[in-house]
Design a protein around this motif. Sequence first.
Motif, mmCIF file in Angstrom:
data_model
loop_
_atom_site.group_PDB
_atom_site.id
_atom_site.type_symbol
_atom_site.label_atom_id
_atom_site.label_comp_id
_atom_site.label_asym_id
_atom_site.label_seq_id
_atom_site.Cartn_x
_atom_site.Cartn_y
_atom_site.Cartn_z
ATOM 1 N N ARG A 19 39.560 44.099 39.944
ATOM 2 C CA ARG A 19 40.457 43.360 39.041
ATOM 3 C C ARG A 19 41.903 43.682 39.405
ATOM 4 O O ARG A 19 42.768 42.803 39.426
ATOM 5 C CB ARG A 19 40.181 43.747 37.573
ATOM 6 C CG ARG A 19 38.758 43.437 37.102
ATOM 7 C CD ARG A 19 38.631 43.517 35.586
ATOM 8 N NE ARG A 19 38.817 44.843 35.035
ATOM 9 C CZ ARG A 19 37.843 45.623 34.537
ATOM 10 N NH1 ARG A 19 36.586 45.188 34.521
ATOM 11 N NH2 ARG A 19 38.115 46.806 34.037
ATOM 12 N N GLY A 20 42.146 44.949 39.714
ATOM 13 C CA GLY A 20 43.500 45.374 40.111
ATOM 14 C C GLY A 20 43.962 44.662 41.369
ATOM 15 O O GLY A 20 45.147 44.330 41.510
ATOM 16 N N ASP A 21 43.033 44.407 42.276
ATOM 17 C CA ASP A 21 43.416 43.725 43.510
ATOM 18 C C ASP A 21 43.871 42.291 43.220
ATOM 19 O O ASP A 21 44.779 41.769 43.873
ATOM 20 C CB ASP A 21 42.245 43.729 44.504
ATOM 21 C CG ASP A 21 42.666 43.105 45.817
ATOM 22 O OD1 ASP A 21 43.669 43.575 46.388
ATOM 23 O OD2 ASP A 21 42.046 42.108 46.232
ATOM 24 N N ARG A 73 47.272 42.532 41.994
ATOM 25 C CA ARG A 73 48.172 42.769 43.138
ATOM 26 C C ARG A 73 48.545 41.436 43.796
ATOM 27 O O ARG A 73 49.699 41.198 44.133
ATOM 28 C CB ARG A 73 47.475 43.688 44.156
ATOM 29 C CG ARG A 73 48.320 44.002 45.372
ATOM 30 C CD ARG A 73 47.522 44.673 46.471
ATOM 31 N NE ARG A 73 46.412 43.861 46.958
ATOM 32 C CZ ARG A 73 46.543 42.788 47.737
ATOM 33 N NH1 ARG A 73 47.737 42.409 48.131
ATOM 34 N NH2 ARG A 73 45.489 42.099 48.120
ATOM 35 N N GLN A 74 47.576 40.549 43.902
ATOM 36 C CA GLN A 74 47.862 39.234 44.486
ATOM 37 C C GLN A 74 48.787 38.414 43.575
ATOM 38 O O GLN A 74 49.593 37.620 44.036
ATOM 39 C CB GLN A 74 46.559 38.470 44.736
ATOM 40 C CG GLN A 74 45.662 39.128 45.770
ATOM 41 C CD GLN A 74 44.311 38.414 45.846
ATOM 42 O OE1 GLN A 74 44.234 37.200 45.898
ATOM 43 N NE2 GLN A 74 43.236 39.189 45.841
ATOM 44 N N MET A 75 48.634 38.627 42.269
ATOM 45 C CA MET A 75 49.540 37.938 41.321
ATOM 46 C C MET A 75 50.985 38.387 41.582
ATOM 47 O O MET A 75 51.908 37.581 41.572
ATOM 48 C CB MET A 75 49.190 38.288 39.876
ATOM 49 C CG MET A 75 47.826 37.792 39.469
ATOM 50 S SD MET A 75 47.960 36.582 38.177
ATOM 51 C CE MET A 75 46.264 36.416 37.706
ATOM 52 N N ALA A 76 51.159 39.701 41.826
ATOM 53 C CA ALA A 76 52.509 40.215 42.111
ATOM 54 C C ALA A 76 53.090 39.476 43.310
ATOM 55 O O ALA A 76 54.253 39.045 43.288
ATOM 56 C CB ALA A 76 52.465 41.720 42.376
ATOM 57 N N ASP A 77 52.275 39.302 44.354
ATOM 58 C CA ASP A 77 52.760 38.607 45.557
ATOM 59 C C ASP A 77 53.118 37.158 45.245
ATOM 60 O O ASP A 77 54.117 36.636 45.742
ATOM 61 C CB ASP A 77 51.701 38.659 46.669
ATOM 62 C CG ASP A 77 51.564 40.070 47.226
ATOM 63 O OD1 ASP A 77 52.484 40.879 46.988
ATOM 64 O OD2 ASP A 77 50.543 40.365 47.872
ATOM 65 N N SER A 132 48.126 47.066 38.775
ATOM 66 C CA SER A 132 47.242 47.166 39.922
ATOM 67 C C SER A 132 46.907 48.648 40.203
ATOM 68 O O SER A 132 45.745 49.013 40.408
ATOM 69 C CB SER A 132 47.932 46.504 41.115
ATOM 70 O OG SER A 132 47.186 46.680 42.263
ATOM 71 N N GLY A 133 47.922 49.501 40.193
ATOM 72 C CA GLY A 133 47.692 50.945 40.385
ATOM 73 C C GLY A 133 46.868 51.536 39.247
ATOM 74 O O GLY A 133 45.974 52.366 39.457
ATOM 75 N N MET A 175 48.711 41.311 32.190
ATOM 76 C CA MET A 175 48.307 42.042 33.395
ATOM 77 C C MET A 175 47.555 43.327 33.016
ATOM 78 O O MET A 175 46.577 43.698 33.657
ATOM 79 C CB MET A 175 49.517 42.339 34.285
ATOM 80 C CG MET A 175 50.253 41.103 34.737
ATOM 81 S SD MET A 175 49.142 39.854 35.464
ATOM 82 C CE MET A 175 50.131 38.376 35.354
ATOM 83 N N LEU A 176 48.027 43.978 31.973
ATOM 84 C CA LEU A 176 47.329 45.187 31.531
ATOM 85 C C LEU A 176 45.959 44.841 30.959
ATOM 86 O O LEU A 176 44.951 45.490 31.273
ATOM 87 C CB LEU A 176 48.167 45.945 30.489
ATOM 88 C CG LEU A 176 48.876 47.173 31.044
ATOM 89 C CD1 LEU A 176 49.947 46.764 32.037
ATOM 90 C CD2 LEU A 176 49.487 48.014 29.942
ATOM 91 N N ALA A 177 45.926 43.797 30.138
ATOM 92 C CA ALA A 177 44.654 43.379 29.529
ATOM 93 C C ALA A 177 43.644 43.047 30.622
ATOM 94 O O ALA A 177 42.477 43.457 30.558
ATOM 95 C CB ALA A 177 44.881 42.177 28.615
ATOM 96 N N LEU A 178 44.100 42.330 31.641
ATOM 97 C CA LEU A 178 43.182 41.897 32.698
ATOM 98 C C LEU A 178 42.625 43.078 33.492
ATOM 99 O O LEU A 178 41.426 43.110 33.780
ATOM 100 C CB LEU A 178 43.884 40.899 33.635
ATOM 101 C CG LEU A 178 43.558 39.420 33.395
ATOM 102 C CD1 LEU A 178 43.653 38.997 31.953
ATOM 103 C CD2 LEU A 178 44.431 38.508 34.260
ATOM 104 N N VAL A 179 43.445 44.051 33.862
ATOM 105 C CA VAL A 179 42.867 45.195 34.600
ATOM 106 C C VAL A 179 41.935 46.004 33.703
ATOM 107 O O VAL A 179 40.995 46.630 34.183
ATOM 108 C CB VAL A 179 43.884 46.172 35.244
ATOM 109 C CG1 VAL A 179 44.618 45.557 36.390
ATOM 110 C CG2 VAL A 179 44.785 46.799 34.246
#
Length: 509
Positions: A76-78, A81-85, A124-125, A172-176
Amino acid sequence: MSNIDFLKVLGLEDLNQGVSTGNDWMMTSDEIESMSPVDGRRIGTVRVAGLDDYERVIKTAEKAFLEWRQVPAPKRGDIIRQMADAFRKYKQELGTLISYEMGKSLQEGLGEVQEVIDVCDFASGLSRQIYGLTMHSERPDHRMYEQYHPLGIVGVITAFNFPAAVWSWNTMLALVCGDVAVWKPSHKVLMTATACQKIAAHVLKENNIPEGVCSLVCGANDIGEIMAKDKRIPLISATGSTAMGRKVAVAVGERLGKTLLELGGNNAIIITENADLNIALHASVFGAIGTAGQRCTTTRRLIIHSSIFEDFKIKLINAYKQVKIGDPLLEGVHMGPLIDQAAVQNYLHALEECKVQGAQFIVEGGVLEGVGYESGCYVKPCIIEVQPDFAIVQKETFAPLLYVMQYDTLAEAIAIQNGVSQGLSSGLISLNIRETEFFLSHAGSDCGIANVNIGTSGAEIGGAFGGEKDSGGGRESGSDSWKVYMRRQTNTINYGTGLPLAQGIKFDF
Ligand code: NAD
């Protein structure tokens, strides 16, 4: 870049769907127009949710949760990470849209997108650090630990002034954490919300993530009210006015749901006789006029030591003469418009109240007119000398009004600072360690954020963000705020041959 260019790059049309379960955009019937406070023009129209559309979104989200929670947290974090990009790719266009739709300066618009990127990186981290504690059991051959499980659907209700960042802090926090998110943005900034959803949805689609993990339900307050009452949403994270927070708290509390409330502020900076006045001046002016006084962390009160009060007032007056007000998309402009006419009316009403209560205007206010100000939303930032107990000073007026007042002892200054119903952000400017440590002690600031030699506005995402008292008590974004998005479970395991019962109780069978 012309308007058309950035809207096109973001995939926005003149008429947009505003209800989505990810990549699937629903055809709904009601519409809300998005007007720019910058030039008064219509940016576009967004179709909003009716009851049936809302039902479909929630049902899809419920189903998606069952799949999403099975995806390992680092995977999920990955995706985050793609969302950040993806947000990096669209930073310029999205920052421009935020500035044009909300009215904050382009620099602040870009800064807001950077916050989205930063929180994605953080989340992500975090996906590899969802730690629980282990503890020693009092019983032999037993092991105890705590673990965190996802909650389900997280309802994210956001305010107009941070149209992208606050969504990302929560989503983003909820999703990870393994939750799915349903976002109800402010109806004043629906184009930004639609653009954010499109960027996120593209990443979800590329990864074959099921519909319903990350949803958008554009609508007015009524959709927020429905969400607050909806038992299928275990956590409502709501950002907005204290009045809204009180209603949401009651509705969610009645069904024993969880809330994360981020509400209004009435933030003060204390400037002591030991202050670096250059720092004090920059902190005060940026805090008061940034985002045209429409940040929850805006500096609304300056509590200044009597020995420097008159001199500092002159510095402030001179600094305010340098403030450039105008089109926030232009370089060099410090302050753009208020969000809409209703906000201008609130501002004018507060000026009237100040006069009635006997406050003294050090820098006069008023609505700006003429070329460049045609939207009617541009106002002058003003400075008003008051007594700390004036009724108007107790209220958050979401506009660039700065109240100044004086004090003699630090204990008195802290009592003034804490003497309002809100408790979001606070700052103390001093080079004296006794003063700074006292301010940070249990007898000091009662706010969720207490800064030294920094103003009240502009929080980093790494720390937990939120306030006390009427500011809501919630914490989101960094630190261990993720725990709010999960349910905590204590596990005890017996690997022995007997079953020692609590309190030494024995059965004879
Ligand atoms: P608002 O309270 O009018 O609206 C905020 C959101 O709540 C909107 O999406 C709105 O549709 C929804 N809403 C309104 N009534 C509701 C109800 N009864 N039930 C459910 N949802 C409802 O606030 P605003 O004018 O958009 O934003 C300004 C306010 O937000 C200020 O008070 C500011 O301090 C606060 N704010 C706080 C923070 C924080 O983190 N503490 C951050 C940003 C803004």
